[in-house]
Motif scaffolding. Structure first.
Motif, mmCIF file in Angstrom:
data_model
loop_
_atom_site.group_PDB
_atom_site.id
_atom_site.type_symbol
_atom_site.label_atom_id
_atom_site.label_comp_id
_atom_site.label_asym_id
_atom_site.label_seq_id
_atom_site.Cartn_x
_atom_site.Cartn_y
_atom_site.Cartn_z
ATOM 1 N N PHE A 169 0.828 -1.205 0.000
ATOM 2 C CA PHE A 169 0.000 0.000 0.000
ATOM 3 C C PHE A 169 0.865 1.258 0.000
ATOM 4 C CE2 PHE A 169 -1.400 3.367 2.872
ATOM 5 C CZ PHE A 169 -2.580 3.796 2.267
ATOM 6 N N ALA A 170 1.849 1.317 0.896
ATOM 7 C CA ALA A 170 2.704 2.499 0.999
ATOM 8 C C ALA A 170 3.501 2.714 -0.283
ATOM 9 C CB ALA A 170 3.634 2.362 2.197
ATOM 10 N N ALA A 171 4.025 1.633 -0.854
ATOM 11 C CA ALA A 171 4.821 1.759 -2.077
ATOM 12 C C ALA A 171 3.966 2.231 -3.250
ATOM 13 C CB ALA A 171 5.480 0.419 -2.403
ATOM 14 N N VAL A 172 2.766 1.679 -3.376
ATOM 15 C CA VAL A 172 1.887 2.067 -4.488
ATOM 16 C C VAL A 172 1.501 3.532 -4.382
ATOM 17 C CG1 VAL A 172 -0.399 1.716 -5.511
ATOM 18 C CG2 VAL A 172 1.023 -0.251 -4.913
ATOM 19 N N TYR A 173 1.146 3.968 -3.162
ATOM 20 C CA TYR A 173 0.802 5.385 -3.011
ATOM 21 C C TYR A 173 1.994 6.272 -3.367
ATOM 22 C CZ TYR A 173 0.101 9.972 -1.190
ATOM 23 O OH TYR A 173 0.045 11.336 -1.107
ATOM 24 N N ALA A 174 3.179 5.937 -2.859
ATOM 25 C CA ALA A 174 4.361 6.763 -3.120
ATOM 26 C C ALA A 174 4.624 6.891 -4.611
ATOM 27 C CB ALA A 174 5.576 6.167 -2.405
ATOM 28 N N LEU A 175 4.438 5.801 -5.349
ATOM 29 C CA LEU A 175 4.696 5.831 -6.785
ATOM 30 C C LEU A 175 3.622 6.610 -7.545
ATOM 31 C CD1 LEU A 175 5.850 2.126 -7.210
ATOM 32 C CD2 LEU A 175 7.291 4.164 -7.433
ATOM 33 N N LEU A 176 2.378 6.529 -7.081
ATOM 34 C CA LEU A 176 1.286 7.204 -7.786
ATOM 35 C C LEU A 176 1.198 8.689 -7.446
ATOM 36 C CD1 LEU A 176 -1.640 4.597 -7.529
ATOM 37 C CD2 LEU A 176 -0.267 5.158 -9.552
ATOM 38 N N ALA A 177 1.520 9.043 -6.209
ATOM 39 C CA ALA A 177 1.239 10.393 -5.724
ATOM 40 C C ALA A 177 2.121 11.459 -6.345
ATOM 41 C CB ALA A 177 1.384 10.435 -4.202
ATOM 42 N N ARG A 178 3.270 11.083 -6.851
ATOM 43 C CA ARG A 178 4.189 12.098 -7.372
ATOM 44 C C ARG A 178 3.635 12.807 -8.601
ATOM 45 N NH1 ARG A 178 9.497 9.072 -9.582
ATOM 46 N NH2 ARG A 178 9.965 11.254 -10.077
ATOM 47 N N ARG A 179 2.706 12.146 -9.324
ATOM 48 C CA ARG A 179 2.160 12.765 -10.529
ATOM 49 C C ARG A 179 0.634 12.736 -10.583
ATOM 50 N NH1 ARG A 179 6.633 9.894 -12.862
ATOM 51 N NH2 ARG A 179 8.226 11.336 -13.640
#
Length: 270
Positions: A80-90
């Motif tokens: 969950f944390a990794a997916v959010y971090a990757l998606l949130a930047r853009r």
């Protein structure tokens, strides 16, 4: 004081304590940087409070089996944390957080249908964490401009209410969904989600992705914590097991902070 009064009083106290710590973490991010805020946010505050209150109501064997469920589902939390971090930047908050929650539910649903024992669950966590840490490495090294912080009257009450509600809900429904499922639900990322909601709106998506990417390594401290609860609840008693779990988590974070401050130049998390 009757058992019922003691239960609800302890439940409300733990909910208040948990929400206070999590709200404090979001404030620390704005002043102390992403690593320190992520480290505090990843402490087992909400899940620890839920286990404390569950321990008042359940036998050691129930707590032990719940810890196995939590250990297994912790892999979904790291994802969950990794997916959010990757998606949130853009992407927007809805896309980033919504996508991460969707992945968590899919992972948690799948994990509930696999009969995990202790060491396969540990191996799953280590494997998932290794991939997540690798996938978010560039986000930890990057420096993102923060949006101007805008304080809204409902920010802190919203976060406090969300975390408090989590502790109350997981404790109440644990009577009907069983030990393993209670453990899975105990690590539902409501604390991290509310942390994300506040930060995303306050400092922007790219900066929040940097903070959550820093949480990957501190979250590894949950593995020995759940191990302690699983292994020691029956032979030593549930309260000793929870105390050992807390110590294990604090020692992990203390080691990370020492490594960070003493060997910052060599630390691969920046």
């Amino acid at each position: 004081m009757s058992p019922s009064e003691y239960f609800w009083l302890s439940l409300l106290l733990k909910a208040a304590l948990t929400s206070s710590i999590i709200v404090t973490a979001s404030m620390i991010v704005e002043r102390g940087g992403p690593f320190l805020g992520a480290m505090i946010a990843s402490l087992p505050t909400s899940v620890g409070a839920a286990y404390i209150v569950m321990a008042v109501e359940h036998l050691p064997d129930f707590i032990s089996q719940s810890a196995l469920g939590s250990l297994t589902a912790n892999a979904a939390g790291v994802t969950f944390a990794a997916v959010y971090a990757l998606l949130a930047r853009r992407n927007s908050l809805i896309v980033g957080l919504g996508g991460a929650l969707l992945i968590w539910f899919v992972c948690a649903w799948g994990l509930r249908h696999v009969d995990f024992t202790l060491w396969p669950a540990v191996a799953l966590n280590i494997g998932v964490a290794a991939v997540a840490i690798w996938a978010t490495a560039n986000l930890r090294r990057a420096t993102f401009p923060r949006a101007a912080v805008v304080t809204r009257p409902y920010d802190i009450p919203l976060r406090a209410a969300a975390v408090s509600a989590f502790v109350i809900i997981v404790t109440t429904i644990s009577h009907s969904i069983g030990a393993f499922s209670s453990g899975v639900f105990a690590v539902f990322p409501i604390a991290m989600s509310s942390f994300i909601v506040i930060l995303h709106n306050r400092i922007g998506g790219p900066a929040t992705s940097n903070v959550i990417a820093h949480a990957q390594v501190p979250m590894l401290g949950l593995i020995p914590a759940f191990l302690a609860v699983y292994l020691f609840s029956v032979p030593l008693g549930k309260w000793w097991a929870l105390a050992i779990a807390l110590i294990a988590s604090l020692l992990w974070n203390a080691a990370l902070w020492t490594w960070r401050t003493q060997f910052a130049a060599k630390l691969p998390m920046d």
